[in-house]
Every structure is written in C-alpha cells, then in structure tokens.
Design an enzyme around this catalytic site. Structure first.
Site, mmCIF file in Angstrom:
data_model
loop_
_atom_site.group_PDB
_atom_site.id
_atom_site.type_symbol
_atom_site.label_atom_id
_atom_site.label_comp_id
_atom_site.label_asym_id
_atom_site.label_seq_id
_atom_site.Cartn_x
_atom_site.Cartn_y
_atom_site.Cartn_z
ATOM 1 N N GLN A 98 -11.001 -0.917 -6.467
ATOM 2 C CA GLN A 98 -10.012 -0.895 -5.296
ATOM 3 C C GLN A 98 -9.910 -2.500 -5.149
ATOM 4 O O GLN A 98 -9.070 -3.104 -4.088
ATOM 5 C CB GLN A 98 -10.951 -0.527 -4.031
ATOM 6 C CG GLN A 98 -10.958 1.055 -4.105
ATOM 7 C CD GLN A 98 -11.945 1.525 -3.124
ATOM 8 O OE1 GLN A 98 -11.756 1.950 -1.918
ATOM 9 N NE2 GLN A 98 -13.380 1.525 -3.309
ATOM 10 N N ASN A 99 -10.518 -3.293 -5.847
ATOM 11 C CA ASN A 99 -10.693 -4.914 -5.808
ATOM 12 C C ASN A 99 -9.347 -5.497 -6.198
ATOM 13 O O ASN A 99 -8.493 -4.837 -7.226
ATOM 14 C CB ASN A 99 -11.659 -5.571 -6.209
ATOM 15 C CG ASN A 99 -12.994 -5.070 -5.630
ATOM 16 O OD1 ASN A 99 -12.879 -4.394 -4.599
ATOM 17 N ND2 ASN A 99 -14.106 -5.285 -6.407
ATOM 18 N N HIS A 116 -5.288 -0.979 -5.824
ATOM 19 C CA HIS A 116 -4.967 -1.546 -4.862
ATOM 20 C C HIS A 116 -3.958 -2.988 -5.131
ATOM 21 O O HIS A 116 -3.569 -3.672 -4.395
ATOM 22 C CB HIS A 116 -5.841 -2.161 -3.688
ATOM 23 C CG HIS A 116 -6.471 -0.748 -3.029
ATOM 24 N ND1 HIS A 116 -7.403 -0.832 -2.415
ATOM 25 C CD2 HIS A 116 -5.937 0.467 -2.916
ATOM 26 C CE1 HIS A 116 -7.795 0.336 -1.733
ATOM 27 N NE2 HIS A 116 -6.942 1.140 -2.174
ATOM 28 N N CYS A 150 17.404 -12.152 -4.519
ATOM 29 C CA CYS A 150 17.968 -11.499 -3.366
ATOM 30 C C CYS A 150 17.804 -11.909 -2.242
ATOM 31 O O CYS A 150 18.306 -11.240 -1.003
ATOM 32 C CB CYS A 150 17.665 -10.142 -3.470
ATOM 33 S SG CYS A 150 15.889 -9.709 -3.165
ATOM 34 N N THR A 188 -18.663 -0.183 -2.458
ATOM 35 C CA THR A 188 -17.508 0.550 -1.794
ATOM 36 C C THR A 188 -18.273 1.120 -0.485
ATOM 37 O O THR A 188 -19.012 2.107 -0.661
ATOM 38 C CB THR A 188 -16.731 1.460 -2.522
ATOM 39 O OG1 THR A 188 -15.638 2.037 -1.793
ATOM 40 C CG2 THR A 188 -17.364 2.572 -3.222
ATOM 41 N N ASN A 213 -25.044 0.910 -3.753
ATOM 42 C CA ASN A 213 -24.101 -0.118 -2.640
ATOM 43 C C ASN A 213 -25.403 -0.572 -1.935
ATOM 44 O O ASN A 213 -26.525 -0.193 -2.171
ATOM 45 C CB ASN A 213 -23.599 1.032 -1.833
ATOM 46 C CG ASN A 213 -22.725 0.174 -0.953
ATOM 47 O OD1 ASN A 213 -21.816 -0.662 -1.576
ATOM 48 N ND2 ASN A 213 -22.303 0.449 0.304
HETATM 49 P P1 OAD Z 1 -15.746 -2.175 2.003
HETATM 50 O O1 OAD Z 1 -15.492 -3.630 2.243
HETATM 51 O O2 OAD Z 1 -15.042 -1.352 2.927
HETATM 52 O O3 OAD Z 1 -16.920 -2.014 1.502
HETATM 53 C C1 OAD Z 1 -18.059 -2.796 0.824
HETATM 54 C C2 OAD Z 1 -19.203 -2.215 0.669
HETATM 55 O O4 OAD Z 1 -20.039 -2.884 -0.201
HETATM 56 C C3 OAD Z 1 -19.878 -2.349 1.971
HETATM 57 O O5 OAD Z 1 -20.725 -1.019 2.075
HETATM 58 C C4 OAD Z 1 -21.132 -3.239 1.978
HETATM 59 O O6 OAD Z 1 -22.452 -2.904 2.583
HETATM 60 C C5 OAD Z 1 -21.417 -3.165 0.252
HETATM 61 N N1 OAD Z 1 -21.617 -4.489 -0.221
HETATM 62 C C6 OAD Z 1 -21.797 -5.660 0.243
HETATM 63 N N2 OAD Z 1 -22.188 -6.503 -0.590
HETATM 64 C C7 OAD Z 1 -22.992 -5.871 -1.691
HETATM 65 C C8 OAD Z 1 -23.464 -6.352 -2.904
HETATM 66 N N3 OAD Z 1 -23.846 -7.413 -3.112
HETATM 67 N N4 OAD Z 1 -23.743 -5.211 -3.802
HETATM 68 C C9 OAD Z 1 -23.558 -3.723 -3.547
HETATM 69 N N5 OAD Z 1 -22.826 -3.525 -2.236
HETATM 70 C C10 OAD Z 1 -22.479 -4.512 -1.309
HETATM 71 O O7 OAD Z 1 -14.664 -2.585 0.519
HETATM 72 P P2 OAD Z 1 -13.871 -1.100 -0.284
HETATM 73 O O8 OAD Z 1 -14.886 0.110 -0.171
HETATM 74 O O9 OAD Z 1 -13.808 -1.847 -1.479
HETATM 75 O O10 OAD Z 1 -7.981 -2.479 1.026
HETATM 76 O O11 OAD Z 1 -12.661 -1.161 0.779
HETATM 77 C C11 OAD Z 1 -11.817 -0.234 0.394
HETATM 78 C C12 OAD Z 1 -10.419 -1.129 0.717
HETATM 79 O O12 OAD Z 1 -10.359 -1.317 2.183
HETATM 80 C C13 OAD Z 1 -10.217 -2.554 0.043
HETATM 81 O O13 OAD Z 1 -9.610 -2.298 -1.090
HETATM 82 C C14 OAD Z 1 -8.913 -2.817 0.983
HETATM 83 C C15 OAD Z 1 -9.877 -2.630 2.333
HETATM 84 O O14 OAD Z 1 -9.030 -2.591 3.430
HETATM 85 C C16 OAD Z 1 -6.942 -3.043 0.758
HETATM 86 O O15 OAD Z 1 -6.681 -4.352 0.955
HETATM 87 C C17 OAD Z 1 -5.497 -2.078 0.585
#
Ligand code: OAD
Length: 247
Positions: A98-99, A116, A150, A188, A213
């Site tokens: 998702q990154n 994404h 455009c 995530t 996580n």
């Molecule tokens: P989130 O920011 O929602 O979740 C990140 C998770 O990683 C959290 O549960 C943190 O506790 C955990 N975390 C933080 N540091 C960490 C580490 N060093 N090791 C392991 N875990 C750690 O990120 P995503 O689930 O990727 O969308 O979010 C999904 C989407 O929401 C993103 O792609 C973005 C966002 O809005 C868009 O931009 C479209």
C-alpha cells in the site's frame, strides 16, 4: 526470537503498509506517530480535493517526494528483497504494497504490486489526456503544475481516498491471492480497503495467515492465525532468518 520455517510454502503473498517504511523516516498514517493524527485527509488526500484545492495534495505528498531524495530502504525492505531473491523457480512470491514510496523496489524487490501508486510519478488529471505517467522529482509545493498537452492540472500518480485502485493492479493482487498458501501482512493498520480484506481471501483458500505489526490490529481480525508484535525492521530479519547487516 525463533525464526519461522517458510520452506514448505509455494505461493507466498506479502502485504505491506506504512509501518514497513517507518524506520526509513517516512511517517505512517495511523498509530501513535500517524500523520492523520495531525492532518485531515479529507482536506489533502481525498479525491474531492482535486477539484477544490489540488495544490493541497501537492503540499502534503510533495514533502514525501523531498524526503525520498535522502530516505533509504531499511532492514524490513531489505529482508523482503533477500527473501524473494532466495526463491526457487517452483515458488511464487508477490509483494503487494500500500506504500507509495518505492522503497521496496529500491531495496531490490522485483514482483511488487503498488496498490496505491507511486508518489515519485506525475500524471495528468484529465482522464482522456495522452500524457503517460513520468518520473518527477519536483515537489511542486508552491505552484500547481499544468499539463503541456491539455492544460489540465498535473497530479501525483497515487490513489486518493474515494478513488478506485487501477483495475490491472487489483486484478493482479487478487490473482496472487487466489492460490496462495502463505499470507503475511506487515506494518499495516488493516483499515483501508481493499487491502484490509485480502487476509479473508487468503484464509478462504486455506493459506496460513500471519500479522506482523508494532501494535495489535484494532479490532482484532479473526482471519489472522498468528501475530508477531514489534518493529518490522527488527522482527523481519529474525523471523525470516535473513542477515541484512552491511558487511
Ligand atoms: P497505517 O498508517 O494505517 O498503519 C501503519 C501501521 O504500522 C500502524 O498500525 C502502526 O502501528 C504500524 N507501525 C508503525 N511503525 C511500525 C514499525 N516500525 N514496524 C511495524 N509496524 C509499525 O498504514 P497503512 O495500513 O499502510 O492510503 O495505511 C493504508 C493506507 O491508508 C495508506 O496506503 C494510505 C493511508 O491513507 C492512501 O494514501 C491512499
């Protein structure tokens, strides 16, 4: 911590989120250090903002572009790249992320689906314009860039809230899940669809499912069979038994 034995799996799917890039200095969106604790995504990362204030999107994600000039893949990215490199031809490996930072590819991962998009690319906001997405280092934080073909505003090649995942990427991700036997979600929050639902598909086809996580998923997702809590950059080299220390 004991390493896990992944040798019996033939079709491995790994899903990563923002937590994997935290040790590279890229802030996650949720959790204690989350960006959305300070910034309202509806004002800077929602598709409606393309019409009302497109520069706000550049101001938010342009900062990430600048950070990525110096940010480096960390031990979590490197572990996953080395893990993939060690695969035999009879095994399949898909990394769905998702990154939007491109750090998995910079670490050496090959079969990556960027669900994404990628913040390093720019495209036209006009869906009928023939401009193809291109690599662009400029953060465009001060002046809205305009398409030379455009005259529509240019935009980042990322998926904003309220937008669809590009069909090919969603199809590739779902195809990989169709016959996976091991599914691991890393870093995530499991709150954003469709990725949040992938574990359910993996569970349905009988895959082993693992969640790694910093903090437990809230609410707990019953489709994960195992959970390892800690920092991805510390846990992954141990769990995957891969040495990523520079020699
Ligand atoms: P989130 O920011 O929602 O979740 C990140 C998770 O990683 C959290 O549960 C943190 O506790 C955990 N975390 C933080 N540091 C960490 C580490 N060093 N090791 C392991 N875990 C750690 O990120 P995503 O689930 O990727 O969308 O979010 C999904 C989407 O929401 C993103 O792609 C973005 C966002 O809005 C868009 O931009 C479209």
């Amino acid at each position: 911590m004991q390493s896990l034995d992944f040798s019996c799996y033939r079709n491995i799917v790994i899903l990563t989120g923002a937590g994997v890039s935290a040790a590279s200095g890229i802030r996650p969106f949720r959790g204690q250090e989350g960006l959305w604790n300070e910034i309202n995504p509806l004002k800077s990362a929602d598709s409606s903002v393309l019409q009302t204030n497109p520069l706000a999107i550049w101001q938010l994600f342009g900062t990430l572009r600048t950070q990525l000039e110096t940010a480096q893949p960390n031990a979590a990215h490197l572990t996953l790249a080395k893990f993939e490199a060690g695969f035999s031809s009879s095994q399949q490996f898909t990394l769905i992320t998702q990154n939007i930072d491109g750090l998995h590819q910079r670490a050496g991962s090959r079969n990556v689906i960027e669900l994404h998009g990628n913040v390093n690319y720019t495209r036209c906001s006009n869906p009928t314009c023939s401009l193809t997405a291109y690599l662009d280092k400029s953060p465009h934080k001060d002046l809205l860039p305009i398409c030379q073909l455009c005259n529509y505003p240019l935009r980042l090649d990322i998926v904003l809230f309220g937008e669809q995942i590009p069909a090919k990427k969603e199809w590739l991700a779902k195809r990989s899940l169709r016959d996976c036997d091991l599914f691991i979600a890393i870093g995530t929050s499991g709150t954003v669809w469709p990725a949040a639902n992938f574990v359910r598909s993996a569970n349905y086809v009988g895959a082993k499912t693992i969640f790694i996580n910093l903090e437990p998923m809230k609410p707990k997702n019953p489709y994960f069979q195992e959970e390892y809590l800690g920092r991805a950059e510390e846990l992954l080299p141990l769990l995957f038994n891969i040495d990523v220390t520079p020699h």
